[in-house]
Design a protein around this motif. Structure first.
Motif, mmCIF file in Angstrom:
data_model
loop_
_atom_site.group_PDB
_atom_site.id
_atom_site.type_symbol
_atom_site.label_atom_id
_atom_site.label_comp_id
_atom_site.label_asym_id
_atom_site.label_seq_id
_atom_site.Cartn_x
_atom_site.Cartn_y
_atom_site.Cartn_z
ATOM 1 N N THR A 1 0.860 -1.184 0.000
ATOM 2 C CA THR A 1 0.000 0.000 0.000
ATOM 3 C C THR A 1 0.899 1.237 0.000
ATOM 4 O O THR A 1 2.129 1.112 0.024
ATOM 5 C CB THR A 1 -0.943 0.010 1.216
ATOM 6 O OG1 THR A 1 -1.885 1.082 1.088
ATOM 7 C CG2 THR A 1 -0.181 0.162 2.514
ATOM 8 N N TYR A 2 0.312 2.399 -0.050
ATOM 9 C CA TYR A 2 1.090 3.632 -0.118
ATOM 10 C C TYR A 2 0.242 4.761 0.450
ATOM 11 O O TYR A 2 -0.975 4.616 0.653
ATOM 12 C CB TYR A 2 1.506 3.942 -1.562
ATOM 13 C CG TYR A 2 0.339 4.000 -2.532
ATOM 14 C CD1 TYR A 2 -0.288 5.207 -2.837
ATOM 15 C CD2 TYR A 2 -0.155 2.834 -3.124
ATOM 16 C CE1 TYR A 2 -1.369 5.256 -3.705
ATOM 17 C CE2 TYR A 2 -1.223 2.869 -3.988
ATOM 18 C CZ TYR A 2 -1.833 4.080 -4.280
ATOM 19 O OH TYR A 2 -2.910 4.122 -5.130
ATOM 20 N N ASP A 3 0.887 5.875 0.697
ATOM 21 C CA ASP A 3 0.191 7.012 1.299
ATOM 22 C C ASP A 3 -0.206 8.012 0.218
ATOM 23 O O ASP A 3 0.446 8.105 -0.838
ATOM 24 C CB ASP A 3 1.089 7.695 2.335
ATOM 25 C CG ASP A 3 0.314 8.683 3.185
ATOM 26 O OD1 ASP A 3 -0.422 8.230 4.080
ATOM 27 O OD2 ASP A 3 0.455 9.902 2.940
ATOM 28 N N VAL A 4 -1.262 8.767 0.476
ATOM 29 C CA VAL A 4 -1.744 9.739 -0.498
ATOM 30 C C VAL A 4 -0.697 10.798 -0.797
ATOM 31 O O VAL A 4 -0.645 11.366 -1.897
ATOM 32 C CB VAL A 4 -3.056 10.385 -0.002
ATOM 33 C CG1 VAL A 4 -2.812 11.237 1.240
ATOM 34 C CG2 VAL A 4 -3.712 11.200 -1.108
ATOM 35 N N THR A 5 0.183 11.054 0.161
ATOM 36 C CA THR A 5 1.211 12.084 -0.038
ATOM 37 C C THR A 5 2.299 11.637 -1.021
ATOM 38 O O THR A 5 3.106 12.475 -1.459
ATOM 39 C CB THR A 5 1.872 12.438 1.301
ATOM 40 O OG1 THR A 5 2.442 11.252 1.881
ATOM 41 C CG2 THR A 5 0.839 13.014 2.271
ATOM 42 N N ASP A 6 2.340 10.377 -1.363
ATOM 43 C CA ASP A 6 3.345 9.895 -2.319
ATOM 44 C C ASP A 6 3.079 10.393 -3.731
ATOM 45 O O ASP A 6 3.984 10.382 -4.580
ATOM 46 C CB ASP A 6 3.394 8.359 -2.323
ATOM 47 C CG ASP A 6 3.925 7.801 -1.005
ATOM 48 O OD1 ASP A 6 4.826 8.428 -0.423
ATOM 49 O OD2 ASP A 6 3.450 6.735 -0.573
ATOM 50 N N GLY A 7 1.843 10.764 -4.029
ATOM 51 C CA GLY A 7 1.521 11.319 -5.334
ATOM 52 C C GLY A 7 1.294 10.287 -6.429
ATOM 53 O O GLY A 7 1.348 10.619 -7.616
ATOM 54 N N TRP A 8 1.017 9.033 -6.033
ATOM 55 C CA TRP A 8 0.842 7.975 -7.040
ATOM 56 C C TRP A 8 -0.623 7.590 -7.226
ATOM 57 O O TRP A 8 -0.940 6.699 -8.016
ATOM 58 C CB TRP A 8 1.601 6.706 -6.630
ATOM 59 C CG TRP A 8 3.025 6.936 -6.238
ATOM 60 C CD1 TRP A 8 3.876 7.856 -6.775
ATOM 61 C CD2 TRP A 8 3.755 6.238 -5.230
ATOM 62 N NE1 TRP A 8 5.106 7.777 -6.176
ATOM 63 C CE2 TRP A 8 5.071 6.775 -5.221
ATOM 64 C CE3 TRP A 8 3.451 5.211 -4.345
ATOM 65 C CZ2 TRP A 8 6.059 6.342 -4.346
ATOM 66 C CZ3 TRP A 8 4.438 4.750 -3.478
ATOM 67 C CH2 TRP A 8 5.730 5.320 -3.480
ATOM 68 N N ALA A 9 -1.532 8.219 -6.511
ATOM 69 C CA ALA A 9 -2.909 7.735 -6.433
ATOM 70 C C ALA A 9 -3.601 7.761 -7.800
ATOM 71 O O ALA A 9 -4.229 6.773 -8.213
ATOM 72 C CB ALA A 9 -3.697 8.565 -5.415
ATOM 73 N N VAL A 10 -3.518 8.880 -8.520
ATOM 74 C CA VAL A 10 -4.238 8.995 -9.792
ATOM 75 C C VAL A 10 -3.707 7.989 -10.796
ATOM 76 O O VAL A 10 -4.474 7.295 -11.477
ATOM 77 C CB VAL A 10 -4.121 10.436 -10.341
ATOM 78 C CG1 VAL A 10 -4.739 10.521 -11.729
ATOM 79 C CG2 VAL A 10 -4.807 11.418 -9.393
ATOM 80 N N LEU A 11 -2.402 7.896 -10.904
ATOM 81 C CA LEU A 11 -1.807 6.962 -11.866
ATOM 82 C C LEU A 11 -2.174 5.516 -11.541
ATOM 83 O O LEU A 11 -2.429 4.698 -12.434
ATOM 84 C CB LEU A 11 -0.286 7.125 -11.890
ATOM 85 C CG LEU A 11 0.236 8.445 -12.475
ATOM 86 C CD1 LEU A 11 1.731 8.564 -12.283
ATOM 87 C CD2 LEU A 11 -0.121 8.545 -13.955
ATOM 88 N N ASN A 12 -2.214 5.187 -10.249
ATOM 89 C CA ASN A 12 -2.585 3.818 -9.878
ATOM 90 C C ASN A 12 -4.051 3.534 -10.177
ATOM 91 O O ASN A 12 -4.397 2.422 -10.584
ATOM 92 C CB ASN A 12 -2.290 3.583 -8.391
ATOM 93 C CG ASN A 12 -0.873 3.095 -8.155
ATOM 94 O OD1 ASN A 12 -0.482 2.026 -8.606
ATOM 95 N ND2 ASN A 12 -0.089 3.908 -7.457
#
Length: 851
Positions: A474-485
């Motif tokens: 999993t990852y955090d929203v602050t990583d900036g990968w949410a839209v691409l994922n």
């Protein structure tokens, strides 16, 4: 005889006689017809085994694809808890394992077993029972590995199973054992198929089809099967070392005891990178077969394509460190492997340019197969470009273990393998079923998969560059990968929808649909010469082939075949028969009889599967019992196999051709099967030799003091006894050929105690030196080499007693002695193994000044 007949000047065929033709067809039907009901699973011919293989491979693909959707659902949004971390690790490990080991390689074998005999114009492959045995090994092993997820014990260390996490049972649990032993069992299937396909291409070609005339598909099959023979055995050697450490605490990968976890990476990627091309080349073969059909002309640069395929195969074995640039290897090594990684793009590009040139010089007909083929080339070229990027060491250091590599891997493998495979499904579906798939659904499935694929994997290049690591749960929203994922997840489900449309198109009942016309696509290769409706014998009569595209270039060839004007038009003796030809010129050598349906292959596969499965749970007594059962089924299978003494020494094969009905030595497919199998076996052994020298170069104190070395005297005594056993096999063969059956049996039996005493001397040499395999990597390496020799001597003993029994029962005689000749060939490899082990244990330490 064959030497007296010029194949280009054969006598004319007899005038057609309808009554004779119907009688011959009836006898062929009786011999080749597939059983019905439950006995159907024991059917042995290329069509039935190939279809089962194909369906099972796609079943595992569907399973792996479902796991991929679960993975993408977990990564769709930040901080998701849809899957637990433990389950996620199991799912991505099984996804990669199933795609690589249970789909990508087996689907090549399935397609080849299904269409290779027909594309060669042959009745079947030389060892149909071996193909059936391989299929059952594949099915049982695949169910065992994939089924583990339903019990919460699936492997969770990634499809590469890196040590030291995987070598410690406390970290990896039972799942690593399931992965190691289950996949070792599945690899038996892959090597069995490789043996079948190599011998099939080399020895089952129709008369006249010289090596330079075989279709491009057959060249690719030959190249890829050879790669399997050299790529898979090192992984088997690595599996052996890793399982010995897990099960018995032998010191191979533990740095505290002189081991090195980097050894596993070397052995794995010696297999792993060639496997990429083992997956890619067969699908390129499908394009090379489909493209000329719709271009309506022969392939441009036929010879260049063949040479480039061989070049890719050769270079692929020098690229394994491509996956290890970040492990701290010397810079000179990195430079060499980086250059090799880029060099492989040259022969790959030659093949692509030949395909493009073929399309440019012709008017290509539009079709669903060509739609998938075009999409495949577009995706693969993009994946190849990113492959050149990660071949550069500085860039790889940045992108390693990021989602950029995930994107590159899927662009290469799905573009290079999956889209051509779907092109092949549409192209050969009429060949397999005599019905045609829906073009409309075909176009829908292509555009959904093509669009969904790019939507899923193109954004992963950016997530990788932005720092998203592989195998992250999993990852955090602050990583900036949410839209691409989220975009990648939507693309994955669109791709899955396209596959569902394809599956519906394939499985939709077409019972009332009309049969397709013969050679629907107007192809030039021989598989489209099959009659409609299809017949279980494949080709009506085996033709004389002297062109690359016989259906285009040999006038009235189909009519001549259908009228039984060529070779083996009948089954007078009630046997399934093939014509075996020589390797270079396809000169007819003899008529081979092949086995029919049998449950023995299923029994052998079940017992061998039980050996691997029970060993996973350390149930050693039951393991030995089922091991004995496997030996029993295999010997029964061989005893009732095809090396029987024929009822007559030769027979008329048609058109004035009279051929022997028995062969031995290098004229026989059996001899070649032993040679090829032992070549693979020696490749696995060289994996152990590689391990020895890896430790020596990586560990300055690998070689112990002289007092800890195995005693030279016992080693030389053991070698002398082992070589004496080899000599007994040589003399046994000579005495048998001279008519001394009793002497041959005595010599064969005498070799058994010689082998036991020889390996006993080596064991005493190691034991008396105090070598403890749980204490140090040198000790463990010595013992694993001795163990390897001991297992092969056990096999040698079984084979010797089997051949002696054949001589005693009059089934192996001075004239018909293939069993003895094949045993002697096996002992040659055994003697070579003994000499190499002696050199490692006795001579090399002396050379290094230790002893």
């Amino acid at each position: 005889m064959t030497e007296e007949i010029d194949l280009s000047k054969l006598p004319p065929a007899e005038p057609y006689d309808k009554a004779r033709d119907e009688a011959q067809r009836a006898r062929l039907m009786k011999v080749w017809e597939t059983p019905t009901g439950w006995r159907r699973v024991s059917a042995v011919n290329n069509s039935s085994v190939g279809k089962w293989y194909l369906l099972t491979s796609f079943a595992f693909f569907t399973f792996a694809g479902f796991l991929a959707l679960l993975i993408r659902a977990q990564l769709a949004v930040p901080n998701n808890d849809l899957l637990s971390q433990s389950l996620y690790n199991q799912l991505f490990t099984l996804h990669g394992t199933a795609m690589m080991f249970l789909f990508a390689v087996p689907i090549f074998e399935a397609v080849a077993i299904l269409i290779l005999p027909e594309i060669l114009g042959a009745r079947d492959l030389p060892f149909p029972r071996l193909s059936a045995f391989g299929y059952w090994c594949f099915l049982i092993g695949g169910v065992f590995v994939c089924g583990s997820v339903f019990f919460g014990v699936a492997p969770n260390g990634g499809w590469f199973m890196y040590a030291p996490l995987s070598s410690n049972p406390d970290y990896s649990g039972l799942g690593a054992d399931i992965w190691l032993l289950g996949l070792s069992f599945i690899e038996v299937s892959s090597i069995a198929a490789a043996v079948e396909l190599i011998v099939g291409v080399l020895k089952s070609r129709p008369p006249g089809m010289r090596l330079n005339l075989i279709p491009l598909y057959c060249w690719y099959v030959l190249v890829v099967a050879g790669m399997i023979l050299f790529a898979f055995p090192p992984l088997i050697a690595g599996d052996l070392l890793l399982e010995m450490e897990r099960a018995f605490n032998w010191a191979f990968f533990d740095p505290d005891r002189g081991g090195d976890p980097l050894l596993w990476q070397h052995l794995f990627w010696i297999f792993g990178h060639p496997e990429v091309y083992i997956i890619f080349l067969p699908s390129i073969a499908l394009i090379a077969t489909i493209l000329p059909t719709f271009a309506g002309r022969p392939m441009v640069g036929h010879s260049w394509i063949v040479l480039s395929a061989v070049g890719v195969a050769f270079l692929s074995f020098g690229l394994w460190v491509h996956h290890m640039f970040t492990t701290g290897l010397p810079e000179i090594s990195l430079s060499f492997f980086s250059a090799a990684s880029e060099a492989v793009a040259v022969p790959t590009g030659i093949q692509i340019f030949c395909f493009i040139a073929t399309m440019l010089v012709s008017k290509v007909r539009r079709s669903v197969p060509m739609l998938f083929a075009g999409g495949a080339m577009a995706i693969f070229v993009f994946g190849g470009l990113t492959g050149v990027m990660v071949a550069l060491v500085p860039f790889d250091w940045q992108a390693h273990d990021s989602y950029f590599v995930v994107a590159h891997l899927h662009y290469t493998l799905i573009g290079g393998m999956l889209f051509p495979l779907f092109a092949g499904v549409h192209y050969w579906y009429p060949f397999v079923t005599q019905k045609k798939m829906s073009d409309r659904l075909g176009r829908w499935s292509f555009w959904l998969m093509f669009g969904g694929f790019n939507l899923a994997f193109l954004p992963m290049h950016w997530t990788g560059v932005m720092g998203m690591p592989r195998r992250v749960w999993t990852y955090d929203v602050t990583d900036g990968w949410a839209v691409l994922n989220m975009v990648s997840t939507l693309g994955a489900f669109i791709f899955a929808a396209g596959f569902v449309v394809l599956a519906v198109n394939v499985l939709w009942p077409r019972g009332k649909a009309p049969l397709v016309e013969r050679n629907l696509w107007n192809a030039g290769t021989m598989e489209w010469g099959a009659e409609v409706p299809d017949k279980p014998w494949g080709v009506r009569s085996i033709p004389y082939i002297h062109t690359r595209y016989p259906l285009w270039e040999q006038k009235d060839l189909l009519g001549e075949m259908d009228r039984g004007e060529w070779f083996l038009p009948d089954a007078e003796e009630g046997k399934r028969e093939l014509i075996i030809t020589d390797i270079l010129d396809a000169r007819p050598l003899y008529v081979q009889r092949v086995g029919g349906p049998s449950y023995l292959t299923i029994g052998a596969a079940v017992c061998l599967g039980a050996v691997f499965i029970l060993a996973t749970f350390h149930l050693w007594a039951l393991t030995l019992i089922f091991g004995a059962g496997f030996v029993g089924f295999t010997l029964w299978w061989l005893w009732t196999g095809t090396s029987e003494i024929p009822e007559k020494p030769e027979k008329a094969a048609g058109r004035g051709l009279v051929l022997p009905t028995y062969a031995q030595g290098n004229s026989s497919p059996g001899w070649w099967a032993v040679f090829i199998t032992m070549t693979g076996d020696m490749t696995a052994f060289m994996g152990l030799v590689f391990s020895y020298f890896f430790y020596w170069t990586a560990l300055p104190d690998f070689l112990p003091e002289a007092a800890k070395l195995p005693g030279f005297g016992w080693l030389i005594i053991g070698l002398a006894l082992l070589l004496a056993g080899w000599v007994t096999a040589l003399f046994a063969r000579e005495r048998l050929s001279a008519g001394g059956q009793g002497q041959a049996m005595a010599l064969l039996v005498a070799g058994v105690p010689l082998g036991a005493l020889g390996i006993g001397a080596w064991c005493w040499a190691a034991w008396s030196a105090g070598l403890d395999p749980t204490a140090a990597s040198f000790d463990a390496t010595v013992w694993v080499l001795i163990l390897w020799m001991g297992l092969h001597l056990l096999l040698d003993a079984v084979m010797r007693l089997y051949v002696a029994a054949r001589i005693w029962r009059g089934r192996c005689t001075p004239r018909y002695r293939a069993d003895s000749v094949n045993l002697t060939l096996f002992t040659h490899f055994l003697a070579l193994t003994a000499v190499v082990i002696f050199a490692l244990l006795a001579l090399f330490p002396m050379l290094m000044g230790v002893a």
